[in-house]
Design an enzyme around this catalytic site. Structure first.
Site, PDB file in Angstrom:
ATOM      1  N   HIS A 126      21.687 -44.523  -5.847  1.00  0.00           N
ATOM      2  CA  HIS A 126      22.912 -43.762  -5.599  1.00  0.00           C
ATOM      3  C   HIS A 126      22.705 -42.342  -6.116  1.00  0.00           C
ATOM      4  O   HIS A 126      21.578 -41.897  -6.311  1.00  0.00           O
ATOM      5  CB  HIS A 126      24.122 -44.461  -6.230  1.00  0.00           C
ATOM      6  CG  HIS A 126      24.072 -44.535  -7.728  1.00  0.00           C
ATOM      7  ND1 HIS A 126      24.871 -43.765  -8.529  1.00  0.00           N
ATOM      8  CD2 HIS A 126      23.301 -45.267  -8.563  1.00  0.00           C
ATOM      9  CE1 HIS A 126      24.615 -44.030  -9.802  1.00  0.00           C
ATOM     10  NE2 HIS A 126      23.665 -44.939  -9.847  1.00  0.00           N
ATOM     11  N   HIS A 148       0.826  -1.208   0.000  1.00  0.00           N
ATOM     12  CA  HIS A 148       0.000   0.000   0.000  1.00  0.00           C
ATOM     13  C   HIS A 148       0.861   1.259   0.000  1.00  0.00           C
ATOM     14  O   HIS A 148       0.385   2.333  -0.376  1.00  0.00           O
ATOM     15  CB  HIS A 148      -0.914   0.012   1.228  1.00  0.00           C
ATOM     16  CG  HIS A 148      -2.095  -0.893   1.099  1.00  0.00           C
ATOM     17  ND1 HIS A 148      -1.995  -2.263   1.048  1.00  0.00           N
ATOM     18  CD2 HIS A 148      -3.442  -0.601   0.995  1.00  0.00           C
ATOM     19  CE1 HIS A 148      -3.205  -2.783   0.928  1.00  0.00           C
ATOM     20  NE2 HIS A 148      -4.102  -1.808   0.891  1.00  0.00           N
ATOM     21  N   HIS A 204      32.405 -42.351  -8.342  1.00  0.00           N
ATOM     22  CA  HIS A 204      32.485 -41.232  -9.277  1.00  0.00           C
ATOM     23  C   HIS A 204      33.925 -40.917  -9.648  1.00  0.00           C
ATOM     24  O   HIS A 204      34.239 -40.629 -10.801  1.00  0.00           O
ATOM     25  CB  HIS A 204      31.830 -39.993  -8.650  1.00  0.00           C
ATOM     26  CG  HIS A 204      30.361 -40.155  -8.419  1.00  0.00           C
ATOM     27  ND1 HIS A 204      29.659 -39.384  -7.535  1.00  0.00           N
ATOM     28  CD2 HIS A 204      29.467 -41.015  -8.955  1.00  0.00           C
ATOM     29  CE1 HIS A 204      28.391 -39.750  -7.554  1.00  0.00           C
ATOM     30  NE2 HIS A 204      28.259 -40.739  -8.394  1.00  0.00           N
TER      31      HIS A 204
END
Length: 573
Positions: free
Chosen positions: A168, A9, A452
């Site tokens: 995984h 406002h 990995h």
């Protein structure tokens, strides 16, 4: 990118929120405000046309979040939405969070790369740090427990995991990505191990289920788009996440020779990459640093520093993923996509946020402390468990963010020296930066052929042996070591006759490797004399150079769409 609109406002309040949000987001998050009305005598109010203009200013198909200060602002915003077409309207979300705290939390979450659903959740929980600081008990009904979802609301199903490595990192990352795609939620549990239901929007939650091949996994999907969400989840499980399904054979425990001293000793580990190397020990230290718990002056400043570190780390991982896709393939590069999801994991980020705002801890201390807590949970799964091996991934992302926050970045090995890298474990993101001219080979105390790091290490063209055990702790920089990757053997201080044999094997291996490099440039001819043209599938000039190096004779398919995807405007010829 997700955009934010603040509706107030008061024009002054709206501008104040904008300035604060711009500081929090460092100018990287699309922001717009609609404050007050154009009546100098009565400026307090809301204008639907101003709100519409603000939404259009930050609009994208990623979504727009609108925060409002009072009831009539909601009415004006709903009126503004009527002027949007249906396709745009479905991407605009009105958030009930308090306007200041909600906007700040949303900006932080967007900067960290969280999904729209996760950003909304962060905004809705934005009062939590303040209530905790003031000692006000949180509302218990704010977030339902996973196990208390009404059965009638959920689509339930059970699946038997058939892919070799179970849930995984890559399958977990896929489920998290799907979780952010739909206006729905999923809870998941490992029925075989009788775990509790957990929120599937957290990658750590999924990994800690320890769901292995042949385990039964149960899912519960609920929400407005539950059917669409479930259909894609079901397809992933039935397709085994696009992974092989041969029986999982745990890596055997390496056999170590029995000797009284290190001289002329031979040790056997796990073969990761072929080749022969002889050299000195080059130590690689992989561990999270100890961080002192020092008082902080400004919690918001610490939080902004943390968010910036997360954002910078995410950009680095995106670059690594792109480069690795070119050099080792899209599937292997998915490792770094999984790391990006770990960086934005809700459970991890929440732990850091609570430490900063509730306990006034520094961003560096909070990050390392939160990581160590989750790492301990992984280690509790067992030393040789596939999921416990993900500790290396957590340390990897931990050090990446730590190096952005600290004045003393962590150095894992001396980049000025050459030799054979000797480590307890190796983090995936270090491997693309290894120079084979400097690092002649790699040996590790732990590790598996399916990790990995192993997948990436095979692309280096140097011998690599993992799982050599405690002998790694005994090696010093004065030792001479040699490795035969094909036989998974480590020689410590070998005598002259062993060195001569290894030198001969090394020469033969290098000659075979060179021959293979030469033959790749020869014509491809079948046994009955038909020449076959070998063409490459490429998307950019770097991939073309790589294809030429690998013996391609031309381009069979050039993925021109990627030229458009990487630019904000139409590329020229």
């Amino acid at each position: 990118m997700i955009g934010i609109v603040a509706v107030s406002h008061s024009a002054d309040l709206a501008e104040g929120i904008l300035k604060l949000a711009e500081q929090m987001g460092q100018g990287k998050v699309p922001l717009a405000v609609a404050g007050g009305i154009d009546d100098p005598e009565n400026p307090i109010g809301t204008d639907a046309m101003k709100i519409l203009e603000a939404i259009q200013q930050v609009y994208s198909d990623d979504g727009v979040l609108v925060f409002m200060d009072m009831g009539s602002a909601i009415l004006s915003t709903e009126m503004a939405l009527d002027f949007l077409d249906d396709e745009q309207k479905k991407n605009v979300y009105l958030c009930e969070a308090p306007i200041v705290e909600g906007v700040m939390s949303a900006v932080s979450a967007i900067s960290a790369g969280l999904s729209l659903k996760q950003v909304l959740q962060e905004a809705r929980n934005s009062l939590q740090p303040k209530t905790n600081q003031l000692g006000i008990a949180p509302e218990q009904t704010e977030k339902p427990k996973a196990e208390k979802i009404d059965d009638s609301e959920a689509i339930k199903a059970s699946f038997i995991l058939k892919n070799t490595l179970g849930l995984h990192a890559r399958p977990a990352a896929r489920l998290v990505q799907l979780s952010g795609k739909f206006n729905a939620n999923m809870h998941i549990r490992n029925q075989s191990k009788k775990t509790d239901l957990v929120d599937a929007s957290s990658m750590n939650n999924i990994l800690l289920l320890n769901a292995r091949q042949h385990d039964e996994v149960e899912v519960e999907v609920f929400g407005n788009e539950a059917v669409q969400f479930f259909n894609e989840v079901e397809a992933e499980f039935l397709n085994h996440f696009g992974e092989p399904t041969q029986e999982f054979n745990p890596d055997k425990t390496p056999a170590v020779s029995t000797v009284n001293d290190l001289n002329n000793a031979v040790y056997t580990g796990l073969a990761v990459a072929d080749g022969v190397a002889i050299g000195s020990v080059l130590r690689y230290e992989l561990k999270l640093p100890e961080v002192s718990d020092t008082p902080i002056d400004d919690q918001n400043e610490e939080w902004i520093a943390f968010r910036n570190a997360i954002e910078a780390s995410t950009r680095e991982l995106e670059t690594l993923a792109q480069e690795s896709t070119r050099t080792i393939g899209k599937e292997e590069a998915g490792i770094f996509e999984a790391h990006k999801l770990l960086l934005s994991d809700v459970s991890l980020i929440t732990k850091v946020e609570k430490l900063v705002f509730d306990e006034s801890k520094s961003a560096t201390f909070a990050w390392i402390h939160a990581l160590k807590h989750i790492i301990q949970e992984y280690k509790s799964l067992g030393e040789h468990n596939v999921m416990a091996a993900r500790v290396v991934d957590l340390i990897d992302i931990g050090l990446r963010v730590y190096n952005k926050l600290s004045d003393e970045p962590n150095q894992k090995y001396d980049a000025k020296k050459s030799g054979i890298l000797v480590a307890d474990d190796l983090v995936p993101s270090d491997i693309p930066n290894i120079n084979p001219e400097q690092i002649k080979g790699i040996v590790c105390k732990r590790g598996s052929q399916t990790s990995h790091s192993a997948i990436l290490a095979r692309s280096l063209g140097i011998p690599v042996v993992f799982a050599l055990g405690d002998i790694i702790n005994e090696l010093s920089e004065t030792d001479l070591i040699a490795i035969d990757g094909s036989k998974a053997t480590l020689f410590v201080n070998p005598n002259k006759s062993i060195i001569d044999e290894l030198e001969s094997a090394k020469t033969e291996w290098e000659a075979q490797a060179k021959k293979a490099q030469v033959s790749k440039l020869e014509n491809a001819v079948t046994t009955d004399g038909v020449q076959v043209e070998v063409l490459a599938n490429t998307a950019n000039i770097d991939e073309i150079h790589q294809a030429i190096k690998q013996g391609a004779e031309g381009v069979g398919l050039f993925r021109s769409e990627f030229l458009y995807m990487k630019t904000q405007s139409l590329p020229d010829e």
